[in-house]
Design an enzyme around this catalytic site. Structure first.
Site, PDB file in Angstrom:
ATOM      1  N   HIS A  99      45.197  39.693  49.680  1.00  0.00           N
ATOM      2  CA  HIS A  99      44.540  40.938  49.272  1.00  0.00           C
ATOM      3  C   HIS A  99      45.156  41.474  47.983  1.00  0.00           C
ATOM      4  O   HIS A  99      46.275  41.974  47.968  1.00  0.00           O
ATOM      5  CB  HIS A  99      44.674  41.972  50.408  1.00  0.00           C
ATOM      6  CG  HIS A  99      44.077  43.297  50.070  1.00  0.00           C
ATOM      7  ND1 HIS A  99      44.518  44.480  50.635  1.00  0.00           N
ATOM      8  CD2 HIS A  99      43.079  43.650  49.218  1.00  0.00           C
ATOM      9  CE1 HIS A  99      43.808  45.481  50.150  1.00  0.00           C
ATOM     10  NE2 HIS A  99      42.942  45.016  49.288  1.00  0.00           N
ATOM     11  N   ASN A 136      45.609  49.672  53.658  1.00  0.00           N
ATOM     12  CA  ASN A 136      44.392  50.445  53.942  1.00  0.00           C
ATOM     13  C   ASN A 136      44.446  51.109  55.314  1.00  0.00           C
ATOM     14  O   ASN A 136      43.902  52.198  55.505  1.00  0.00           O
ATOM     15  CB  ASN A 136      43.151  49.557  53.821  1.00  0.00           C
ATOM     16  CG  ASN A 136      42.726  49.404  52.375  1.00  0.00           C
ATOM     17  OD1 ASN A 136      42.958  50.283  51.557  1.00  0.00           O
ATOM     18  ND2 ASN A 136      42.120  48.285  52.042  1.00  0.00           N
ATOM     19  N   LYS A 166      31.330  35.999  53.452  1.00  0.00           N
ATOM     20  CA  LYS A 166      32.654  35.400  53.271  1.00  0.00           C
ATOM     21  C   LYS A 166      32.837  34.196  54.203  1.00  0.00           C
ATOM     22  O   LYS A 166      33.343  33.146  53.795  1.00  0.00           O
ATOM     23  CB  LYS A 166      33.756  36.443  53.538  1.00  0.00           C
ATOM     24  CG  LYS A 166      33.977  37.410  52.380  1.00  0.00           C
ATOM     25  CD  LYS A 166      35.141  38.350  52.676  1.00  0.00           C
ATOM     26  CE  LYS A 166      35.394  39.308  51.532  1.00  0.00           C
ATOM     27  NZ  LYS A 166      35.985  38.680  50.346  1.00  0.00           N
ATOM     28  N   ASP A 223      31.107  30.469  40.526  1.00  0.00           N
ATOM     29  CA  ASP A 223      30.116  31.412  41.045  1.00  0.00           C
ATOM     30  C   ASP A 223      28.787  30.663  41.126  1.00  0.00           C
ATOM     31  O   ASP A 223      28.662  29.539  40.640  1.00  0.00           O
ATOM     32  CB  ASP A 223      29.995  32.642  40.137  1.00  0.00           C
ATOM     33  CG  ASP A 223      29.517  33.874  40.910  1.00  0.00           C
ATOM     34  OD1 ASP A 223      30.332  34.769  41.178  1.00  0.00           O
ATOM     35  OD2 ASP A 223      28.328  33.918  41.265  1.00  0.00           O
ATOM     36  N   SER A 276      39.842  43.396  51.778  1.00  0.00           N
ATOM     37  CA  SER A 276      40.647  44.604  51.976  1.00  0.00           C
ATOM     38  C   SER A 276      40.625  45.078  53.418  1.00  0.00           C
ATOM     39  O   SER A 276      41.469  45.877  53.818  1.00  0.00           O
ATOM     40  CB  SER A 276      40.156  45.720  51.051  1.00  0.00           C
ATOM     41  OG  SER A 276      38.777  45.926  51.230  1.00  0.00           O
ATOM     42  N   VAL A 329      31.620  39.121  47.886  1.00  0.00           N
ATOM     43  CA  VAL A 329      31.393  40.481  48.397  1.00  0.00           C
ATOM     44  C   VAL A 329      32.057  40.704  49.755  1.00  0.00           C
ATOM     45  O   VAL A 329      32.224  39.771  50.544  1.00  0.00           O
ATOM     46  CB  VAL A 329      29.882  40.795  48.504  1.00  0.00           C
ATOM     47  CG1 VAL A 329      29.250  40.851  47.140  1.00  0.00           C
ATOM     48  CG2 VAL A 329      29.176  39.790  49.400  1.00  0.00           C
ATOM     49  N   TYR A 345      53.883  50.182  45.850  1.00  0.00           N
ATOM     50  CA  TYR A 345      53.216  49.229  44.954  1.00  0.00           C
ATOM     51  C   TYR A 345      51.698  49.188  45.138  1.00  0.00           C
ATOM     52  O   TYR A 345      50.970  48.853  44.217  1.00  0.00           O
ATOM     53  CB  TYR A 345      53.770  47.822  45.179  1.00  0.00           C
ATOM     54  CG  TYR A 345      55.141  47.576  44.595  1.00  0.00           C
ATOM     55  CD1 TYR A 345      55.587  48.282  43.492  1.00  0.00           C
ATOM     56  CD2 TYR A 345      55.995  46.619  45.148  1.00  0.00           C
ATOM     57  CE1 TYR A 345      56.845  48.056  42.957  1.00  0.00           C
ATOM     58  CE2 TYR A 345      57.253  46.364  44.608  1.00  0.00           C
ATOM     59  CZ  TYR A 345      57.669  47.094  43.508  1.00  0.00           C
ATOM     60  OH  TYR A 345      58.899  46.850  42.965  1.00  0.00           O
TER      61      TYR A 345
END
Length: 725
Positions: A451, A501, A408, A344, A430, A402, A664
């Site tokens: 993901h 999603n 990203k 990080d 996601s 984030v 799942y």
């Protein structure tokens, strides 16, 4: 040689001890298929006709003893109806009883897994010896049935009703030490000493030191419990197990009733009680769906193993972004033995990630799963860093910063410069398109989505997302790494929301429309929880976070504007956006549809919040009462239709993978088998008619596809026959 078949051989030794060895040709494990059971019948008959034998050892030439019945045969067998099921059980009982009644002492040498029918075979012998690493158990209740080959009869007489109920109702796999403690086995030895220990027991039985006839009498007679002991053992257990299993899973309680009803009976009558209950459960929808789930899981595992064979080893991983998610990924990797760098740009984020990992390891120590030394060893697999210093030696990177495409994209381009040309880059996103994130990469063929679902250590699913330029090697490596982490990876193609999603948000769309028309969200939650979901949609949104849901909803609306562009009230505002506008983000702000307080364990506990109720009422166009059936249809139809579209669009490869991903990934009720099995169970023609009726009032989110209409017209199903997943 006394007998030789495709799966079973029986050989006579110089000491007049026979060894019956299970070794199913062409398979990696032993299973009790119809053909193998037929061979066992012939083998037992040959043993009964062999003069002068002094004993029998049951053994396995494979790593596992017997993993159970051949579950791929269940649907076909159960579809033949009650009479055929009953006849099958009677045949097997006859074979097992003949094995139990052989005129010399018998012993099972359990070298590995002995589950279900494999465990029940060992219960027929007078004695059992077990390797230290072996495990035995009766997991049938997890398939919606109960042990039907004598397990409900023999096990209580061997280890006592209390212990047997715990094993059977829980469907547990039991380690050697626990088996010895309750008397399920007579000795635990090293694998190398197994045969010698079995022979020693037979020698002692033949010498009169061990009374094998008394053992048999105990197993074949009534259970030694008086009326008060029976009441305490069974009635208490039924109440406890019913509470744990819930109303949708009848098998655990039914198994206790079978043990109870058969307790005062001799072997034959007790077995008849067991067989009748087995037949009833085998014909239930719950059993059909849970068996289907097992078969689907096998499809997914087989596909994963196929990818794994093509993959290069992942010996060193890295995660970018420390936080809760990064810490969870680091923990999962480290706990399964793959060292991981956790990078990080902030010290405090690193500290948070390490704290999360330490907390998860500490829980394992508390539960007795790990020693303090093992925790320290595994924690050492996580190396925190603020720089890219050691990234040249990393095989796979998980980016977990984030959920913002610009951030990203920049982080991925930056790390690509620091790693080897063959290093696989993955993004834990996601919703953001993998194809889009690959645009700034020099080696897009080495990049795919990975993901994870939150919390990482609990949720079994990992979606591996293939972008337009993703290469097969990157997918294979990512699948292999996910499997190494103990996860179930499912490969999907890139689209807004990917699979899970994309399917979940029409469900939330159905909820938003219910709210807009005046439904009570607390009632919707109760109805959907009774239907089988672990939590209702309002509660789920509180857990997910309203801001996260709004962001994902925007991605869906952009990608599928016709269906998902407007899922709000007449004003255009959804109930989820309304919550965000009033800073009610869910559990993260202690208020959403519900308010949250800490329970005794420090976990958030939901309580009714009148402010939330008033807010939702203000949004609604009036108050309207919906029946349970209407609520279920409005919630389930859009979710199921989107699953169909994902299959038709090639986002997911098979019905099995689609259904397993929902079970799942978002807790789709397992006993219902998944969205596509749910449509099959309703009947495609009935489902299409219901969807059409709703679409007239509620729009394109509820409209069936042309292909689904055609399937309904010609009588097609998603699962065409008993064998197909």
């Amino acid at each position: 040689m006394i007998y030789q078949g495709n799966a079973i051989t029986v050989a006579r030794g110089d000491d007049d001890i026979a060894t019956l060895t299970f070794d199913l040709k062409g398979e990696s494990v032993n299973k009790l298929s119809t053909a193998v059971v037929q061979e066992l019948d012939q083998a037992v008959e040959a043993l009964g006709a062999e003069a002068g034998l002094q004993g029998l050892i049951l053994a396995s030439a494979k790593e596992a003893f017997i993993v159970g019945a051949d579950i791929t045969e269940f649907h076909g067998m159960f579809e033949k109806g009650q009479d055929e099921i009953q006849a099958m059980l009677e045949r097997v009982h006859g074979i097992f009883n003949a094995l139990e009644d052989l005129p010399f002492p018998t012993v099972s040498a359990i070298n590995g897994l002995a589950l279900g029918g494999g465990c029940e075979v060992t219960l027929t012998t007078d004695f059992r010896v077990m390797a230290e690493t072996a495990r035995i158990g009766l997991p049938e209740t997890k398939l919606g049935i109960l042990p039907g080959w004598g397990g409900c009869v023999r096990l209580p007489r061997l280890i006592g009703a209390d212990n047997a109920i715990e094993w059977i109702a829980g469907g547990t796999e039991n380690k050697a030490e626990a088996c010895l403690k309750v008397g399920a086995v007579d000795a635990v030895v090293t694998a190398e000493a197994l045969e010698a220990a079995a022979r020693d027991i037979l020698a002692r039985a033949n010498a009169g030191e061990l009374d094998h006839r008394a053992r048999r009498a105990e197993k074949t007679g009534p259970l030694k419990l008086d009326a008060i002991e029976q009441m305490m053992a069974f009635e208490t257990a039924k109440g406890y197990v019913a509470g744990k299993a819930g109303p949708h899973y009848p098998a655990p309680v039914e198994a206790i009733k079978v043990v109870q009803k058969g307790a005062g009976e001799e072997r034959a009558r007790a077995q008849a009680i067991e067989a009748k209950a087995f037949g009833k459960l085998a014909l239930s929808d719950v059993c059909y769906n849970l068996v289907g789930l097992f078969l689907n899981d096998q499809v997914v595992k087989k596909k994963g193993a196929g990818y794994e064979k093509q993959a290069t080893a992942i010996d060193q991983a890295a995660v970018l972004g420390a936080g809760i998610m990064g810490g969870g990924i680091a923990y999962q990797s480290a706990s399964k033995g793959t060292p991981i760098l956790m990078k990080d740009i902030k010290e405090e984020a690193i500290a948070l990630g390490l704290k999360e990992s330490r907390k998860l390891f500490a829980k394992q120590v508390e539960r007795g799963k790990l020693s303090v030394e093992q925790m320290a060893e595994r924690l050492a697999n996580i190396r925190p860093t603020l720089s890219y210093g050691d990234f040249a030696h990393v095989d796979l990177v998980v980016e977990a910063v984030v959920e913002n495409p610009k951030v990203k994209g920049a982080v991925l381009a930056e790390v690509e410069e620091q790693v080897d040309d063959d290093t696989v880059l993955t993004s834990n996103t996601s919703t953001i398109s993998i194809t889009r994130l690959a645009e700034n990469l020099k080696r897009p063929e080495n990049f795919c989505g990975m993901h994870f679902f939150n919390p990482v250590h609990r949720m079994p699913l990992v979606e591996v997302i293939r972008g337009e330029k993703t290469g097969d090697a990157a997918v294979a490596a990512t699948v292999a790494y996910a499997r190494k982490m103990g996860k179930t990876p499912i490969v999907v193609n890139d689209c807004p929301g990917f699979l899970v999603n994309r399917v979940l948000f029409p469900y939330f769309g159905g909820f938003s429309q219910l709210m807009a028309q005046g439904a009570d969200f607390r009632r919707v939650d109760k109805v959907m929880e009774r239907f089988g979901w672990p939590m209702g949609p309002a509660y789920l949104l509180d857990v997910v976070g309203m801001d996260t849901a709004v962001h994902a909803g925007e991605v869906m609306a952009e990608g599928f504007p016709e269906r998902m562009g407007s899922m709000g009230s007449d004003s255009g505002k959804s109930v989820i956006q309304l919550m965000v506008d009033h800073d009610r983000l869910g559990q993260k702000t202690d208020k959403g549809f519900y308010a949250y307080e800490e329970d005794k364990k420090g976990k958030p506990k939901k309580v009714v919040d009148e402010d939330a109720i008033a807010l939702v009422k203000d949004l609604a166009e009036g108050e309207r009462e919906f029946s349970d059936e209407e609520i279920i249809a409005r919630m389930m139809v859009p979710l199921c239709l989107e699953t169909v579209r994902c299959l038709e669009d090639g986002i997911v490869g098979t019905p099995a993978e689609a259904d397993m991903a929902l079970i799942y990934g978002i807790g789709f009720p397992p006993f219902r088998g998944g969205a596509l099995r749910y449509i099959d169970a309703m009947g495609l023609d009935a489902f299409v008619a219901q969807a059409d009726e709703l679409a007239e009032e509620l729009g394109p989110l509820y409209a069936p596809t042309d292909r689904l209409r055609e399937m309904a017209r010609v009588g097609e199903r998603f699962y065409q026959d008993a064998q197909q997943a």
